[in-house]
Write a protein that holds these residues in place. Structure first.
Motif, PDB file in Angstrom:
ATOM      1  N   ASP A   1       0.840  -1.255   0.170  1.00 46.34           N
ATOM      2  CA  ASP A   1      -0.024  -0.020   0.038  1.00 46.34           C
ATOM      3  C   ASP A   1       0.686   1.310  -0.003  1.00 46.34           C
ATOM      4  O   ASP A   1       1.829   1.233   0.702  1.00 46.34           O
ATOM      5  CB  ASP A   1      -0.947   0.069   1.300  1.00 46.34           C
ATOM      6  CG  ASP A   1      -1.936  -0.985   1.043  1.00 46.34           C
ATOM      7  OD1 ASP A   1      -2.594  -1.393  -0.223  1.00 46.34           O
ATOM      8  OD2 ASP A   1      -2.500  -1.589   2.091  1.00 46.34           O
ATOM      9  N   ILE A   2       0.484   2.203  -0.884  1.00 48.25           N
ATOM     10  CA  ILE A   2       1.240   3.571  -0.938  1.00 48.25           C
ATOM     11  C   ILE A   2       0.138   4.515  -0.694  1.00 48.25           C
ATOM     12  O   ILE A   2      -0.702   4.664  -1.279  1.00 48.25           O
ATOM     13  CB  ILE A   2       1.841   3.754  -2.367  1.00 48.25           C
ATOM     14  CG1 ILE A   2       2.571   2.468  -2.667  1.00 48.25           C
ATOM     15  CG2 ILE A   2       2.641   4.952  -2.597  1.00 48.25           C
ATOM     16  CD1 ILE A   2       4.178   2.689  -1.893  1.00 48.25           C
TER      17      ILE A   2
ATOM     18  N   ARG B   1       9.651   4.323  -3.014  1.00 51.51           N
ATOM     19  CA  ARG B   1       9.346   2.877  -3.671  1.00 51.51           C
ATOM     20  C   ARG B   1       8.668   3.147  -5.117  1.00 51.51           C
ATOM     21  O   ARG B   1       8.893   2.052  -5.728  1.00 51.51           O
ATOM     22  CB  ARG B   1       8.780   2.110  -2.699  1.00 51.51           C
ATOM     23  CG  ARG B   1       9.445   1.750  -1.537  1.00 51.51           C
ATOM     24  CD  ARG B   1       8.777   1.083  -0.572  1.00 51.51           C
ATOM     25  NE  ARG B   1       7.593   1.691   0.149  1.00 51.51           N
ATOM     26  CZ  ARG B   1       6.754   1.047   0.988  1.00 51.51           C
ATOM     27  NH1 ARG B   1       6.892  -0.129   1.243  1.00 51.51           N
ATOM     28  NH2 ARG B   1       5.850   1.908   1.446  1.00 51.51           N
ATOM     29  N   VAL B   2       8.238   4.314  -5.239  1.00 47.03           N
ATOM     30  CA  VAL B   2       7.492   4.351  -6.547  1.00 47.03           C
ATOM     31  C   VAL B   2       8.026   5.349  -7.570  1.00 47.03           C
ATOM     32  O   VAL B   2       7.241   5.889  -8.537  1.00 47.03           O
ATOM     33  CB  VAL B   2       5.987   4.527  -6.344  1.00 47.03           C
ATOM     34  CG1 VAL B   2       4.966   3.444  -5.610  1.00 47.03           C
ATOM     35  CG2 VAL B   2       5.704   5.953  -5.645  1.00 47.03           C
TER      36      VAL B   2
ATOM     37  N   PHE C   1       2.005  -1.870  -6.401  1.00 50.70           N
ATOM     38  CA  PHE C   1       1.948  -0.773  -5.661  1.00 50.70           C
ATOM     39  C   PHE C   1       0.710  -0.434  -5.641  1.00 50.70           C
ATOM     40  O   PHE C   1       0.187   0.072  -6.718  1.00 50.70           O
ATOM     41  CB  PHE C   1       3.015   0.372  -5.473  1.00 50.70           C
ATOM     42  CG  PHE C   1       4.359  -0.064  -5.603  1.00 50.70           C
ATOM     43  CD1 PHE C   1       4.804  -0.229  -4.292  1.00 50.70           C
ATOM     44  CD2 PHE C   1       4.989  -0.185  -6.656  1.00 50.70           C
ATOM     45  CE1 PHE C   1       6.271  -0.742  -4.272  1.00 50.70           C
ATOM     46  CE2 PHE C   1       6.634  -0.616  -6.614  1.00 50.70           C
ATOM     47  CZ  PHE C   1       7.031  -0.901  -5.371  1.00 50.70           C
ATOM     48  N   CYS C   2      -0.194  -0.558  -4.526  1.00 49.18           N
ATOM     49  CA  CYS C   2      -1.445  -0.001  -4.458  1.00 49.18           C
ATOM     50  C   CYS C   2      -1.699   1.195  -3.913  1.00 49.18           C
ATOM     51  O   CYS C   2      -1.424   1.583  -2.971  1.00 49.18           O
ATOM     52  CB  CYS C   2      -2.349  -1.070  -3.437  1.00 49.18           C
ATOM     53  SG  CYS C   2      -3.306  -2.410  -4.067  1.00 49.18           S
ATOM     54  N   ALA C   3      -2.568   2.091  -4.866  1.00 50.65           N
ATOM     55  CA  ALA C   3      -2.801   3.427  -4.356  1.00 50.65           C
ATOM     56  C   ALA C   3      -4.102   3.745  -4.867  1.00 50.65           C
ATOM     57  O   ALA C   3      -4.793   3.218  -5.611  1.00 50.65           O
ATOM     58  CB  ALA C   3      -1.617   4.148  -4.988  1.00 50.65           C
ATOM     59  N   SER C   4      -4.680   4.850  -4.248  1.00 51.11           N
ATOM     60  CA  SER C   4      -5.799   5.536  -4.691  1.00 51.11           C
ATOM     61  C   SER C   4      -5.610   6.194  -5.793  1.00 51.11           C
ATOM     62  O   SER C   4      -4.463   6.619  -6.215  1.00 51.11           O
ATOM     63  CB  SER C   4      -6.545   6.409  -3.241  1.00 51.11           C
ATOM     64  OG  SER C   4      -5.678   7.512  -3.355  1.00 51.11           O
TER      65      SER C   4
ATOM     66  N   MET D   1      -2.129   8.117  -6.871  1.00 49.08           N
ATOM     67  CA  MET D   1      -1.634   7.816  -8.274  1.00 49.08           C
ATOM     68  C   MET D   1      -1.312   9.122  -8.842  1.00 49.08           C
ATOM     69  O   MET D   1      -0.457   9.425  -9.665  1.00 49.08           O
ATOM     70  CB  MET D   1      -2.446   6.828  -8.553  1.00 49.08           C
ATOM     71  CG  MET D   1      -1.879   5.515  -9.517  1.00 49.08           C
ATOM     72  SD  MET D   1      -2.976   4.497 -10.236  1.00 49.08           S
ATOM     73  CE  MET D   1      -2.203   4.366 -11.702  1.00 49.08           C
ATOM     74  N   ALA D   2      -2.274   9.787  -9.156  1.00 46.01           N
ATOM     75  CA  ALA D   2      -2.305  11.158 -10.008  1.00 46.01           C
ATOM     76  C   ALA D   2      -1.165  11.951  -9.637  1.00 46.01           C
ATOM     77  O   ALA D   2      -0.416  12.515 -10.308  1.00 46.01           O
ATOM     78  CB  ALA D   2      -3.450  11.917  -9.881  1.00 46.01           C
ATOM     79  N   LYS D   3      -1.001  12.050  -8.220  1.00 48.14           N
ATOM     80  CA  LYS D   3       0.075  12.822  -7.820  1.00 48.14           C
ATOM     81  C   LYS D   3       1.660  12.276  -8.171  1.00 48.14           C
ATOM     82  O   LYS D   3       2.310  13.073  -8.382  1.00 48.14           O
ATOM     83  CB  LYS D   3       0.100  13.239  -6.227  1.00 48.14           C
ATOM     84  CG  LYS D   3      -1.075  14.023  -5.904  1.00 48.14           C
ATOM     85  CD  LYS D   3      -0.829  14.323  -4.374  1.00 48.14           C
ATOM     86  CE  LYS D   3      -2.301  15.403  -4.094  1.00 48.14           C
ATOM     87  NZ  LYS D   3      -2.526  15.269  -2.679  1.00 48.14           N
ATOM     88  N   ILE D   4       1.741  10.994  -8.014  1.00 51.61           N
ATOM     89  CA  ILE D   4       3.026  10.305  -8.462  1.00 51.61           C
ATOM     90  C   ILE D   4       3.189  10.438  -9.942  1.00 51.61           C
ATOM     91  O   ILE D   4       4.352  11.074 -10.233  1.00 51.61           O
ATOM     92  CB  ILE D   4       3.009   8.739  -7.969  1.00 51.61           C
ATOM     93  CG1 ILE D   4       2.672   8.576  -6.509  1.00 51.61           C
ATOM     94  CG2 ILE D   4       3.987   8.185  -8.535  1.00 51.61           C
ATOM     95  CD1 ILE D   4       2.345   7.089  -6.130  1.00 51.61           C
TER      96      ILE D   4
END
Lengths: 277, 277
Positions: B11-12, B19-20, B85-88, B92-95
């Motif tokens: 979970d991220i 890590r991402v 890597f699990c993200a909302s 995800m958009a911010k990454i």
């Protein structure tokens, strides 16, 4: 010195000048006549498209561009009594809302839609579209049709407006030259096609269907083309005289609809050329 | 309850989580290995492309996606020991730097380039590209090639990197499946094609040229395709055994290169199917 004022040039230095209101904020999609405040103006971008507009029902009534482009358009504009708003690239970017590297825009009012009679009478090859919502695909279909000798389009249920700016651009102006009529229901479309003796061919990867070449060696062909993914509706598939497929690798996604259309138009053009020999 | 942790889920919640880092700021084009700091990672977007990566030289080594997509990818990921890597959607958009509506991304290191021998040995139909700089056209050519039974590509002078994210997406992952080799000069390319007895056909609207069907009824065909606008260089045109044209309306701009390619690939596929009867 050569006289560059073929249309009458008006210098614009203030981006808020109300005389260029018809070119303002082009990214905003509300220019469609069916949206509140939408004027439904047709916008052509770049020298090639503007030149193509000149001889059509979409003759420009106003232009906005950098000075250099006025020179390039001299020949097509010389007998037109229309204003050419001259602006620097920076002022132009502020008016339209983004940097436009094609340097010239033309506006035309939206003419009355064509009746299908004027599209179908005299046509030998047409395309009937269903559910083509993507403006780029719609534009690409018109561009491919122009190159590959298609005479016109019927826009059936759930198609987008081909006069939207992005479609005009992707079509390289050919949506303004190839006649099309909008028909919202299949009943009317089929009556129209029958009235003019069109042989109707649904393009579909579904079996059973015949090869393209086997279905279209007839005097008049109407290709039914549906949206990528969903494909043609059952109504459309049942209504067509024949179903044709493009030979494809099993398991690979279907082709983009504009590409599938290009292949069908090519095959029709090839057979026509071959028969003429 | 079904076990959804087929790859191992991490979970991220912090967009700055190191890590991402391999998924960070994807709009930035510096991921190419030839740019300073570029890692040359291959990025696949969306379930279909990620599934396609799994069986290839581009097998994913890391994934980033919303929880729902992990379920969808269960079958292809179940024997892979890689982090998901699990993200909302917001994190995800911010990454990645923009809102990604496909919900999942996979990263693969760039494998060693293929030698042309492995592309040409066993191939019957290939395309040789010159000056295709547009990533979308490049991707579309691979997509069309996959659908229309082309075995491989040679990327000649002045072509873009087909492993760039946008090409991978437009190709629907087929740049990762159809083998290609890069050859920077025509001399080497022609030697390679001669070694494998390819009949070379330059696609050009220039006269004189023959119809497609007349040029490609041979065991092995290599289509030369050049950039829209400029077309093929004189070197390429002179080197080809034959020149072929698509019958087009005079005065209309040439077709988009990916569309012209699709028509050539279709014609080849049609003739092959016909000969097999």
């Amino acid at each position: 010195m050569q006289d560059r004022y073929v249309a009458y040039a008006i210098d614009i230095t203030d981006p808020d000048d109300p005389r260029v209101d018809n070119f303002r904020n082009l990214t905003n999609a509300d220019r469609r006549p069916d949206r509140p405040g939408g004027k439904g103006l047709v916008i052509g971008e770049g020298t090639i498209v503007v030149e193509r507009m000149a001889g059509t029902r979409f003759s420009p009534t106003e232009l906005l561009g950098v000075p250099r482009k006025l020179n390039e358009l001299q020949a097509v504009l010389q007998d037109k009594n229309v204003p050419y708003f001259c602006a620097s690239p920076e002022v132009m970017a502020k008016i339209v809302g983004f940097h436009l590297n094609r340097g010239v825009l033309a506006v035309s009012p939206r003419p009355a839609p064509l009746h299908y009679d004027s599209v179908l009478a005299g046509a030998r090859t047409i395309a009937v579209l269903e559910g083509i919502g993507d403006h780029e695909n719609l534009g690409a279909l018109f561009r491919n049709a122009a190159a590959l000798k298609v005479d016109g389009f019927l826009l059936g249920p759930r198609c987008s407006d081909p006069l939207y700016r992005r479609s005009v651009r992707v079509s390289m102006g050919h949506v303004l030259r190839i006649p099309y009529a909008t028909i919202d229901d299949w009943g009317t479309a089929l009556e129209a096609l029958a009235k003019y003796d069109f042989h109707t061919v649904a393009l579909t990867p579904q079996h059973p269907s015949d090869t393209l070449a086997d279905t279209i060696a007839v005097p008049k062909v109407a290709f039914f083309l549906g949206a990528e993914g969903a494909g043609l509706s059952e109504t459309a598939l049942r209504a067509a005289h024949r179903r044709a497929r493009i030979p494809m690798t099993p398991g690979v996604d279907s082709l983009n609809v504009a590409t599938a259309g290009a292949i069908a138009f090519y095959e029709r053009s090839r057979l026509t050329e071959q028969q003429a020999k």
